[in-house]
Design a protein around this motif. Structure first.
Motif, short mmCIF file in Angstrom:
data_model
loop_
_atom_site.label_atom_id
_atom_site.label_comp_id
_atom_site.label_asym_id
_atom_site.label_seq_id
_atom_site.Cartn_x
_atom_site.Cartn_y
_atom_site.Cartn_z
N ILE A 195 0.83 -1.21 0.00
CA ILE A 195 0.00 0.00 0.00
C ILE A 195 0.86 1.26 0.00
O ILE A 195 0.66 2.18 -0.81
CB ILE A 195 -0.94 0.02 1.22
CG1 ILE A 195 -1.89 -1.18 1.19
CG2 ILE A 195 -1.72 1.34 1.27
CD1 ILE A 195 -2.85 -1.20 0.04
N LEU A 196 1.84 1.30 0.90
CA LEU A 196 2.67 2.50 1.00
C LEU A 196 3.56 2.69 -0.21
O LEU A 196 3.98 3.81 -0.52
CB LEU A 196 3.51 2.45 2.28
CG LEU A 196 2.73 2.48 3.60
CD1 LEU A 196 3.69 2.57 4.78
CD2 LEU A 196 1.74 3.64 3.64
N GLY A 197 3.85 1.60 -0.90
CA GLY A 197 4.63 1.70 -2.12
C GLY A 197 3.92 2.56 -3.16
O GLY A 197 4.52 3.45 -3.78
N PHE A 198 2.64 2.31 -3.36
CA PHE A 198 1.86 3.11 -4.31
C PHE A 198 1.71 4.54 -3.81
O PHE A 198 1.80 5.50 -4.60
CB PHE A 198 0.47 2.47 -4.51
CG PHE A 198 0.48 1.29 -5.44
CD1 PHE A 198 0.39 1.46 -6.81
CD2 PHE A 198 0.60 0.00 -4.93
CE1 PHE A 198 0.41 0.37 -7.67
CE2 PHE A 198 0.61 -1.10 -5.78
CZ PHE A 198 0.52 -0.92 -7.15
N ALA A 199 1.46 4.70 -2.51
CA ALA A 199 1.30 6.04 -1.95
C ALA A 199 2.59 6.85 -2.06
O ALA A 199 2.56 8.04 -2.41
CB ALA A 199 0.86 5.94 -0.49
N SER A 200 3.72 6.22 -1.78
CA SER A 200 5.00 6.93 -1.85
C SER A 200 5.34 7.34 -3.27
O SER A 200 5.99 8.37 -3.50
CB SER A 200 6.12 6.06 -1.27
OG SER A 200 6.34 4.91 -2.08
N SER A 201 4.90 6.54 -4.25
CA SER A 201 5.12 6.90 -5.65
C SER A 201 4.36 8.17 -6.00
O SER A 201 4.86 9.03 -6.73
CB SER A 201 4.67 5.75 -6.56
OG SER A 201 4.85 6.09 -7.92
N LYS A 202 3.15 8.33 -5.47
CA LYS A 202 2.36 9.53 -5.72
C LYS A 202 3.01 10.76 -5.12
O LYS A 202 2.98 11.85 -5.71
CB LYS A 202 0.95 9.35 -5.15
CG LYS A 202 0.02 8.52 -6.02
CD LYS A 202 -1.37 8.49 -5.41
CE LYS A 202 -2.40 7.94 -6.41
NZ LYS A 202 -2.09 6.60 -6.89
N LEU A 203 3.58 10.62 -3.93
CA LEU A 203 4.14 11.77 -3.22
C LEU A 203 5.66 11.89 -3.40
O LEU A 203 6.29 12.71 -2.75
CB LEU A 203 3.79 11.68 -1.74
CG LEU A 203 2.29 11.68 -1.42
CD1 LEU A 203 2.06 11.60 0.09
CD2 LEU A 203 1.60 12.91 -2.00
N LYS A 204 6.21 11.05 -4.26
CA LYS A 204 7.65 11.09 -4.58
C LYS A 204 8.51 10.93 -3.33
O LYS A 204 9.51 11.61 -3.14
CB LYS A 204 8.00 12.41 -5.29
CG LYS A 204 7.13 12.70 -6.50
CD LYS A 204 7.16 11.57 -7.50
CE LYS A 204 6.18 11.80 -8.65
NZ LYS A 204 6.09 10.64 -9.57
N GLU A 205 8.12 9.98 -2.48
CA GLU A 205 8.84 9.72 -1.24
C GLU A 205 9.27 8.24 -1.15
O GLU A 205 9.33 7.66 -0.07
CB GLU A 205 7.96 10.06 -0.02
CG GLU A 205 7.49 11.50 0.05
CD GLU A 205 8.57 12.47 0.51
OE1 GLU A 205 9.75 12.05 0.59
OE2 GLU A 205 8.25 13.63 0.80
#
Length: 366
Positions: A322-332
């Motif tokens: 889950i956080l992998g997709f979220a981090s891709s959106k926020l460039k983190e």
């Protein structure tokens, strides 16, 4: 007792997995824009002793590709050259308005009072807020933020990132905490229960401000011009999130743990004023997170270690997914390299903040 503890561990893990599935509301979200272009916008910056930072921020704002905007610069009783810097930039352009808050006014509500004066002075109804100590990551920042306004969406929550510093564990920890806070904020907003925002990247219509009587409900609480306003004004129908990469703002993070810890204490202190549903959801997440790690470490030292390890691995896998997709959106994405270690540190820090805030009140706006 050991068997009971193991079953408790399963239940806690299940709750944690449910939370990460909830975070998927943002992780798999798609950007929705209303396609409004060049609506009149007022950009508000409240500054207290920010002369140096304004020298960096104002040129960036004046170079925005957006055509129809004004800058409302609020000098909150500064003792340095903040007002002089504002006046110097005002002379070179025709879209800067200055609001000067005197010392004899500043005691009443502090930053919120200064912001209220700025909002009243703004020419336009659509208001965009940022802080003096950060800059937009793109000249299209205003375009991206304002395109989420519509006839129904009157509040737009953006992402305020922190600058990356090489070879700094503290910087990685700060950015991971900021990323996780944004994931929760965006996820709950997508679910229709918005609860917070960051004042360094936030926009709303003036009508929403007056509808809830501005900051009156929490004027005596010096922090919370962003999250406590969202608590009063944001609903499932009037709030949008903006997470396109050109919409971010970026700030310089704290360079010492003690300063960052004090900053987080100030932020957390306002959470006691949140709505019950938000306090329950946030409190349950952090409590089960603490129990997950505590019980997992204990079970690894018992005869249940193999089954505990399987459950632990399942939860971590869901988290990474889950956080992998979220981090891709926020460039983190780089904040996930040390995910388990960073999470353990945050669990300990959150516990420390909870204890510290029980024993004393943190200080606020400068």
């Amino acid at each position: 007792m050991l068997t009971l503890l193991f079953y408790i561990f399963i239940a806690i893990t299940a709750i944690q997995v449910i939370y990460f599935l909830i975070f998927g509301a943002f992780a798999f979200a798609k950007t929705k824009k209303s396609k409004q272009y060049d609506i009149p916008v007022s950009v508000l910056i409240c500054a207290k002793n920010e002369a140096k930072n304004l020298e960096t921020l104002l040129p960036e704002l004046l170079q925005q590709s957006y055509k129809n905007f004004e800058l409302v610069l609020i000098n909150d009783a500064s003792s340095d050259e903040t007002l002089e810097i504002m006046k110097r930039f005002q002379k070179s352009t025709n879209n800067i308005k200055i609001v000067d808050v005197e010392n004899n006014e500043a005691f009443w509500g502090n930053k919120k009072y200064a912001l209220t004066l700025g909002i009243k002075a703004a020419t336009n109804d659509f208001l965009v807020f940022t802080d003096a100590d950060c800059v937009p990551t793109s000249k299209h920042w205003l375009t991206e933020m304002t395109q989420h306004f519509s006839s129904k969406k009157k509040i737009v929550i953006g992402y305020g990132a922190y600058a990356k510093k090489k070879n700094s564990f503290l910087n990685l920890l700060i950015r991971f905490e900021t990323f996780m806070a944004a994931v929760q904020a965006f996820s709950y907003a997508k679910m229709g229960i918005p609860y917070t925002a960051v004042g360094r990247n936030l926009a709303y219509h003036r009508d929403e401000f007056y509808r809830v009587n501005g900051f009156v409900n929490h004027m005596k609480i010096r922090s919370g011009d962003d999250d406590l306003f969202i608590k009063d004004a944001a609903t499932s129908k009037n709030t949008a999130i903006c997470f396109s990469k050109n919409s971010f703002t970026i700030s310089e993070p704290k360079t010492s743990f003690s300063k960052w810890f004090q900053q987080k204490r100030r932020h957390v202190s306002t959470s006691s004023h949140y709505k019950f549903i938000h306090k329950f959801l946030l409190g349950t997440f952090y409590l089960t997170q603490f129990l997950f790690w505590t019980i997992a470490i204990f079970l690894f030292c018992t005869s249940f270690w193999q089954m505990a390890l399987l459950i632990f691995a399942f939860r971590i896998s869901i988290q990474y997914f889950i956080l992998g997709f979220a981090s891709s959106k926020l460039k983190e994405q780089d904040t996930l390299y040390l995910l388990p270690i960073l999470e353990i540190f945050l669990v300990i820090i959150h516990f420390g903040i909870f204890i510290a805030n029980l024993t004393s009140k943190p200080t606020h706006w400068k």
